[in-house]
Enzyme design. Structure first.
Site, PDB file in Angstrom:
ATOM      1  N   SER A   1     -10.713  -0.402   7.198  1.00  0.00           N
ATOM      2  CA  SER A   1      -9.508  -0.047   5.878  1.00  0.00           C
ATOM      3  C   SER A   1      -8.922  -1.365   5.205  1.00  0.00           C
ATOM      4  CB  SER A   1      -8.686   1.472   5.559  1.00  0.00           C
ATOM      5  OG  SER A   1      -9.545   2.629   5.604  1.00  0.00           O
TER       6      SER A   1
ATOM      7  N   LYS B   1       1.094  -1.408  -0.146  1.00  0.00           N
ATOM      8  CA  LYS B   1      -0.092   0.081   0.226  1.00  0.00           C
ATOM      9  C   LYS B   1       1.378   1.373  -0.224  1.00  0.00           C
ATOM     10  CE  LYS B   1      -3.631   2.008   2.268  1.00  0.00           C
ATOM     11  NZ  LYS B   1      -4.933   2.231   3.628  1.00  0.00           N
TER      12      LYS B   1
ATOM     13  N   SER C   1     -10.187   2.356   2.811  1.00  0.00           N
ATOM     14  CA  SER C   1      -8.777   2.865   1.805  1.00  0.00           C
ATOM     15  C   SER C   1      -8.584   2.330   1.280  1.00  0.00           C
ATOM     16  CB  SER C   1      -7.860   4.018   2.417  1.00  0.00           C
ATOM     17  OG  SER C   1      -7.487   3.001   3.487  1.00  0.00           O
TER      18      SER C   1
END
Length: 491
Positions: free
Chosen positions: A178, A76, A154
């Protein structure tokens, strides 16, 4: 089956037997990433680094090789990776290449993992649909008609990449859901560990008392393997717990006879879709059939969780994001004649931060201001303590894990909620934020499809530091559900 479609566990076995090389496995993923461009999951591919690491993994094979030797992962964009762009999907960090490695990525590389590149996400991890990213929307590999669906947020890029087999697994972070919400939207597994189980050092901060990194994988076994490599005490993170890391994979016995599973009555929300209610009932039956005892429990302060979260998280974000001012790194606005330092701050932040980040910084600054601190922030902290107490009491009464829905719906269309009232978007986290507020471990497991053919997940919440038990319960649920569906390839 192409090599990129393997699970970590299967790839590990194939690599150990010499049936597959790390270079071949990495090449299969890089080819899939190139073909997967329409998903916009990878935003900084690192093929040279990946192949160098894969060659090193092949040279190391055998005795002494790490648990993830030769396993290609996506990272990420919130994790600092030395010399590789790490922008938190924000224009304000455009061009930022850290001079150090986050603890999590360091541990993964020590275990032999291969980094394929950086993954799309909501800007500074603020969002539930991956629509606030400076890189543009990540797209869910699952599709209905011609609608482009959100992969959730997210960690949307991580979820899309794993679901589409662009990588074997990915890292995510979870501040209010998330990891778990995107996992549910894309039919994969995502675990948020206990707060303090995984180091936050080198992860761009959103809300420091809530943020926690975790794995996003194709199976519960893979989640256990990856979490084992990510977890551990880190002296560089003062919130990291000095607690031994058990063998999570060895804990997957599949035996939950006599275990008590709590069903919180407050999670039966008004207007909850019948499909979600039916899925939850199916989950209860599956765990009962495996020998668990199902008990009703009460978590009375659940209804205050979202309001408390959307005070605490923006408050911490406004403090954390004060450091982005254009002085030392990232974007700096072009100044006019006569502009001073304050003009530079204002212009840089106005240009660099997207609308959702600006909204949350404004909310956070407001609730921390002298006149409103007691009315909002202090009250939210008290509510948080009550939410934690609800869970403590349930676990003290003998409950081993708690079963809830993961999301209030399946994936929705990109653009469908972004222009709506922001509160409607925030409601996506209704089942997940309590876990962050209480600092507990939670996992999302894919259990079925809705009427449109989109994946739905259930969430299991565990006792603090009992990721081993939580993963075992999830393993039982996963086996009973038998979810093997994959998105039909359109990209």
């Amino acid at each position: 089956m192409n090599a990129n479609e393997l699970t970590i566990a299967d790839a590990r076995d194939a690599l150990a037997k010499g049936e597959l090389s790390a270079v071949d496995l990495t090449m299969a993923c890089l080819t899939a990433i190139d073909a997967g461009t329409p998903l916009n999951a990878f935003v900084h591919a690192t093929p040279e680094i990946a192949l160098d690491q894969a060659r090193a993994a092949d040279a190391r094979r055998g005795a002494g090789a790490g648990a993830l030797n030769g396993i290609p992962l996506g990272i990420k964009d919130l994790f600092c990776t030395r010399g590789v762009a790490s922008q938190a999907a924000s224009n304000i960090l455009k061009g930022f290449k850290p001079e150090y490695e986050s603890t999590v990525t360091s541990k993964l590389f020590e275990a032999g993992a291969v980094m394929l590149g950086k993954l799309n996400m909501d800007e500074f991890a603020m969002g539930s649909s991956n629509e606030t990213s400076c890189y543009g929307d990540a797209v869910n590999p699952w599709k209905v008609d011609d609608r482009r669906l959100t992969p959730g947020g997210s960690s949307g890029g991580s979820a899309a990449a794993v679901a589409a087999d662009l990588c074997l697994a990915a890292t995510g972070t979870d501040t209010g859901g998330s990891i778990r919400q995107p996992a549910a939207f894309t039919g994969i597994v995502g675990i948020k560990p206990t707060y303090g189980r995984v180091s936050r050092w080198g992860i761009v901060a959103f809300a420091s008392s809530l943020d926690q990194a975790g794995p996003m994988t194709k199976s519960v076994r893979d989640a256990a393997i990856l979490l084992g490599a990510m977890a551990g005490h880190d002296p560089k993170d003062s919130t990291s717990a000095d607690i031994p890391v058990p063998d999570f994979e060895a804990a997957l016995t599949g035996d939950i006879r006599g275990r008590k599973i709590g069903i919180p009555r407050e999670y039966r929300m008004e207007g909850m879709p019948a499909e979600i209610e039916a899925l939850w009932a199916r989950g209860r039956e599956m765990l009962a059939d495996a020998g668990a005892e199902i008990v009703d429990i009460s978590l009375p302060h659940t209804k205050y969780a979202l309001p408390a979260y959307y005070v605490i998280a923006p408050a911490e974000a406004s403090s954390n994001l004060a450091r982005y001012d254009g002085v030392r790194y990232g974007h700096r606005a072009r100044l006019g004649q006569g502009d001073g330092i304050v003009d530079m701050y204002e212009k840089t932040r106005a240009e660099g931060f997207g609308k959702e980040v600006q909204r949350r910084v404004m909310i956070g600054t407001y609730v921390l201001s002298a006149g409103f601190y007691d009315a909002y922030y202090n009250r939210a902290r008290k509510v948080r303590a009550l939410i934690k107490r609800d869970f403590d009491e349930a676990f003290a009464a003998g409950v081993d894990a708690i079963l809830t829905p993961a999301t209030p719906s399946s994936a929705f269309g990109l653009g469908e909620m972004a222009d709506a009232d922001p509160v409607a978007m925030y409601l996506n986290d209704v089942f997940t934020v309590t876990v962050n507020l209480a600092g507990l471990p939670g996992i999302s497991v894919p259990v079925g499809l809705d009427a449109k053919g989109l994946p739905l997940g259930l969430q299991l919440i565990g006792r603090p530091w009992d990721e081993a038990g939580l993963l075992n319960h999830a393993h039982v649920l996963e086996r009973a559900a038998g979810f093997v569906e994959k998105p039909r390839k359109w990209w």
